[in-house]
Design a protein around this motif. Structure first.
Motif, PDB file in Angstrom:
ATOM      1  N   MET A   1      -7.741   5.788   7.619  1.00 23.45           N
ATOM      2  CA  MET A   1      -6.555   4.955   7.703  1.00 23.45           C
ATOM      3  C   MET A   1      -5.228   5.841   7.302  1.00 23.45           C
ATOM      4  O   MET A   1      -5.214   6.675   6.553  1.00 23.45           O
ATOM      5  CB  MET A   1      -6.680   3.814   6.720  1.00 23.45           C
ATOM      6  CG  MET A   1      -5.481   2.867   6.397  1.00 23.45           C
ATOM      7  SD  MET A   1      -5.629   1.838   5.164  1.00 23.45           S
ATOM      8  CE  MET A   1      -4.367   2.018   4.218  1.00 23.45           C
ATOM      9  N   GLU A   2      -4.262   5.754   8.199  1.00 23.59           N
ATOM     10  CA  GLU A   2      -3.210   6.534   8.105  1.00 23.59           C
ATOM     11  C   GLU A   2      -2.177   5.777   7.021  1.00 23.59           C
ATOM     12  O   GLU A   2      -1.966   4.643   6.968  1.00 23.59           O
ATOM     13  CB  GLU A   2      -2.462   6.911   9.319  1.00 23.59           C
ATOM     14  CG  GLU A   2      -1.372   7.366   9.335  1.00 23.59           C
ATOM     15  CD  GLU A   2      -0.493   7.791  10.659  1.00 23.59           C
ATOM     16  OE1 GLU A   2      -1.357   7.916  11.719  1.00 23.59           O
ATOM     17  OE2 GLU A   2       0.693   8.222  10.782  1.00 23.59           O
ATOM     18  N   THR A   3      -1.638   6.695   6.067  1.00 28.43           N
ATOM     19  CA  THR A   3      -0.776   6.082   5.079  1.00 28.43           C
ATOM     20  C   THR A   3       0.670   6.221   5.176  1.00 28.43           C
ATOM     21  O   THR A   3       1.176   7.383   5.949  1.00 28.43           O
ATOM     22  CB  THR A   3      -0.954   7.038   3.600  1.00 28.43           C
ATOM     23  OG1 THR A   3      -2.541   6.785   3.311  1.00 28.43           O
ATOM     24  CG2 THR A   3      -0.232   6.234   2.565  1.00 28.43           C
ATOM     25  N   ILE A   4       1.315   5.246   5.293  1.00 30.82           N
ATOM     26  CA  ILE A   4       2.901   5.251   5.457  1.00 30.82           C
ATOM     27  C   ILE A   4       3.618   5.679   4.093  1.00 30.82           C
ATOM     28  O   ILE A   4       3.061   5.255   2.836  1.00 30.82           O
ATOM     29  CB  ILE A   4       3.453   3.950   5.985  1.00 30.82           C
ATOM     30  CG1 ILE A   4       2.628   3.503   7.284  1.00 30.82           C
ATOM     31  CG2 ILE A   4       4.916   4.016   5.985  1.00 30.82           C
ATOM     32  CD1 ILE A   4       3.051   2.202   7.388  1.00 30.82           C
ATOM     33  N   SER A   5       4.601   6.600   4.048  1.00 31.94           N
ATOM     34  CA  SER A   5       4.956   7.224   3.038  1.00 31.94           C
ATOM     35  C   SER A   5       5.738   6.012   2.046  1.00 31.94           C
ATOM     36  O   SER A   5       5.625   6.242   0.853  1.00 31.94           O
ATOM     37  CB  SER A   5       6.139   8.359   3.386  1.00 31.94           C
ATOM     38  OG  SER A   5       6.998   7.939   3.939  1.00 31.94           O
ATOM     39  N   THR A   6       6.235   4.929   2.457  1.00 33.06           N
ATOM     40  CA  THR A   6       6.681   3.964   1.817  1.00 33.06           C
ATOM     41  C   THR A   6       6.029   2.928   1.273  1.00 33.06           C
ATOM     42  O   THR A   6       6.416   2.224   0.592  1.00 33.06           O
ATOM     43  CB  THR A   6       7.775   3.214   2.565  1.00 33.06           C
ATOM     44  OG1 THR A   6       7.383   2.902   3.859  1.00 33.06           O
ATOM     45  CG2 THR A   6       9.031   4.214   3.133  1.00 33.06           C
ATOM     46  N   THR A   7       4.342   3.278   1.644  1.00 31.82           N
ATOM     47  CA  THR A   7       3.625   2.205   0.853  1.00 31.82           C
ATOM     48  C   THR A   7       3.373   2.483  -0.446  1.00 31.82           C
ATOM     49  O   THR A   7       3.189   3.539  -0.934  1.00 31.82           O
ATOM     50  CB  THR A   7       2.263   2.259   1.673  1.00 31.82           C
ATOM     51  OG1 THR A   7       2.582   1.992   3.005  1.00 31.82           O
ATOM     52  CG2 THR A   7       1.182   1.398   1.246  1.00 31.82           C
ATOM     53  N   ARG A   8       3.351   1.796  -1.217  1.00 35.99           N
ATOM     54  CA  ARG A   8       2.918   1.622  -2.751  1.00 35.99           C
ATOM     55  C   ARG A   8       1.679   1.866  -3.103  1.00 35.99           C
ATOM     56  O   ARG A   8       1.427   2.524  -4.083  1.00 35.99           O
ATOM     57  CB  ARG A   8       3.900   0.611  -3.473  1.00 35.99           C
ATOM     58  CG  ARG A   8       3.769   0.509  -5.229  1.00 35.99           C
ATOM     59  CD  ARG A   8       4.501  -0.402  -5.575  1.00 35.99           C
ATOM     60  NE  ARG A   8       4.261  -0.521  -7.137  1.00 35.99           N
ATOM     61  CZ  ARG A   8       4.824  -0.969  -8.117  1.00 35.99           C
ATOM     62  NH1 ARG A   8       5.692  -1.718  -7.605  1.00 35.99           N
ATOM     63  NH2 ARG A   8       4.483  -1.042  -9.190  1.00 35.99           N
ATOM     64  N   TYR A   9       1.017   0.766  -2.811  1.00 30.53           N
ATOM     65  CA  TYR A   9      -0.547   0.704  -3.080  1.00 30.53           C
ATOM     66  C   TYR A   9      -1.337   1.465  -1.880  1.00 30.53           C
ATOM     67  O   TYR A   9      -1.042   1.250  -0.995  1.00 30.53           O
ATOM     68  CB  TYR A   9      -0.914  -0.661  -3.188  1.00 30.53           C
ATOM     69  CG  TYR A   9      -0.206  -1.144  -4.227  1.00 30.53           C
ATOM     70  CD1 TYR A   9      -0.424  -1.281  -5.588  1.00 30.53           C
ATOM     71  CD2 TYR A   9       1.031  -2.389  -3.891  1.00 30.53           C
ATOM     72  CE1 TYR A   9       0.402  -1.863  -6.658  1.00 30.53           C
ATOM     73  CE2 TYR A   9       1.718  -2.709  -4.836  1.00 30.53           C
ATOM     74  CZ  TYR A   9       1.435  -2.355  -6.072  1.00 30.53           C
ATOM     75  OH  TYR A   9       2.326  -3.469  -7.271  1.00 30.53           O
ATOM     76  N   HIS A  10      -2.265   2.198  -2.420  1.00 29.88           N
ATOM     77  CA  HIS A  10      -3.180   2.812  -1.573  1.00 29.88           C
ATOM     78  C   HIS A  10      -4.482   2.659  -1.800  1.00 29.88           C
ATOM     79  O   HIS A  10      -4.919   2.395  -3.071  1.00 29.88           O
ATOM     80  CB  HIS A  10      -2.884   4.375  -1.413  1.00 29.88           C
ATOM     81  CG  HIS A  10      -1.448   4.729  -1.125  1.00 29.88           C
ATOM     82  ND1 HIS A  10      -1.188   4.847   0.117  1.00 29.88           N
ATOM     83  CD2 HIS A  10      -0.323   5.089  -1.612  1.00 29.88           C
ATOM     84  CE1 HIS A  10       0.222   5.221   0.399  1.00 29.88           C
ATOM     85  NE2 HIS A  10       0.811   5.085  -0.997  1.00 29.88           N
ATOM     86  N   ILE A  11      -5.460   2.852  -0.735  1.00 24.86           N
ATOM     87  CA  ILE A  11      -6.875   2.496  -0.942  1.00 24.86           C
ATOM     88  C   ILE A  11      -7.568   3.927  -0.865  1.00 24.86           C
ATOM     89  O   ILE A  11      -7.215   4.550   0.250  1.00 24.86           O
ATOM     90  CB  ILE A  11      -7.705   1.538  -0.059  1.00 24.86           C
ATOM     91  CG1 ILE A  11      -7.084   0.222  -0.336  1.00 24.86           C
ATOM     92  CG2 ILE A  11      -9.160   1.764  -0.145  1.00 24.86           C
ATOM     93  CD1 ILE A  11      -7.686  -0.916   0.435  1.00 24.86           C
ATOM     94  N   THR A  25       1.346   4.033  -6.574  1.00 21.31           N
ATOM     95  CA  THR A  25       1.875   5.330  -6.562  1.00 21.31           C
ATOM     96  C   THR A  25       3.403   5.381  -7.286  1.00 21.31           C
ATOM     97  O   THR A  25       3.550   6.390  -7.833  1.00 21.31           O
ATOM     98  CB  THR A  25       2.207   5.808  -5.281  1.00 21.31           C
ATOM     99  OG1 THR A  25       3.082   4.647  -4.416  1.00 21.31           O
ATOM    100  CG2 THR A  25       1.180   6.022  -4.266  1.00 21.31           C
ATOM    101  N   LYS A  26       3.648   4.206  -7.669  1.00 18.23           N
ATOM    102  CA  LYS A  26       4.824   3.991  -8.421  1.00 18.23           C
ATOM    103  C   LYS A  26       4.449   4.212 -10.024  1.00 18.23           C
ATOM    104  O   LYS A  26       5.243   4.943 -10.634  1.00 18.23           O
ATOM    105  CB  LYS A  26       5.580   2.604  -8.482  1.00 18.23           C
ATOM    106  CG  LYS A  26       7.083   2.480  -8.780  1.00 18.23           C
ATOM    107  CD  LYS A  26       7.841   1.425  -8.787  1.00 18.23           C
ATOM    108  CE  LYS A  26       8.967   1.111  -9.350  1.00 18.23           C
ATOM    109  NZ  LYS A  26       9.773  -0.038  -9.099  1.00 18.23           N
ATOM    110  N   SER A  27       3.422   3.510 -10.354  1.00 10.54           N
ATOM    111  CA  SER A  27       3.303   3.578 -11.746  1.00 10.54           C
ATOM    112  C   SER A  27       2.018   4.593 -12.121  1.00 10.54           C
ATOM    113  O   SER A  27       1.725   4.905 -13.318  1.00 10.54           O
ATOM    114  CB  SER A  27       2.615   2.093 -12.247  1.00 10.54           C
ATOM    115  OG  SER A  27       1.573   1.769 -11.822  1.00 10.54           O
ATOM    116  N   GLY A  28       1.347   4.769 -11.109  1.00 11.09           N
ATOM    117  CA  GLY A  28       0.284   5.671 -11.107  1.00 11.09           C
ATOM    118  C   GLY A  28      -0.991   5.172 -11.854  1.00 11.09           C
ATOM    119  O   GLY A  28      -1.929   5.644 -12.109  1.00 11.09           O
ATOM    120  N   ASN A  29      -1.113   4.039 -12.103  1.00  6.66           N
ATOM    121  CA  ASN A  29      -2.184   2.955 -12.557  1.00  6.66           C
ATOM    122  C   ASN A  29      -3.254   2.960 -11.302  1.00  6.66           C
ATOM    123  O   ASN A  29      -3.090   3.096 -10.145  1.00  6.66           O
ATOM    124  CB  ASN A  29      -1.895   1.584 -12.610  1.00  6.66           C
ATOM    125  CG  ASN A  29      -0.978   1.482 -14.012  1.00  6.66           C
ATOM    126  OD1 ASN A  29      -1.012   2.141 -14.979  1.00  6.66           O
ATOM    127  ND2 ASN A  29      -0.152   0.390 -14.051  1.00  6.66           N
TER     128      ASN A  29
END
Length: 76
Positions: A1-11, A25-29
């Protein structure tokens, strides 16, 4: 899955065990969802349908402890 740089949540794959991680990616949780197979499948379905906002909402709900798959199935 390609990740968009503005996406906050990633798998990401969980290299230390089964399933995957949800990373904020915002909180590091990081979260290891218990229903990872269902959540991952539904997330990929939403992304493949072009429903990126809904896919992010799904991950956000999971990070908030809302159990989106259980709620969707009416088991809560």
């Amino acid at each position: 899955m390609e990740t968009i740089s503005t996406t906050r949540y990633h798998i990401l794959p969980n290299i230390s065990g089964e399933g995957f991680l949800i990373v904020d990616t915002k909180s590091g949780n990081i979260q290891l969802p218990k229903c990872w197979r269902d959540l991952e499948a539904f997330h990929h379905y939403l992304v493949n349908k072009g429903m990126f906002d809904e896919a992010q909402q799904l991950l956000q709900d999971s990070m908030a402890g809302k159990k989106p798959i259980s709620r969707m199935l009416g088991l809560v």
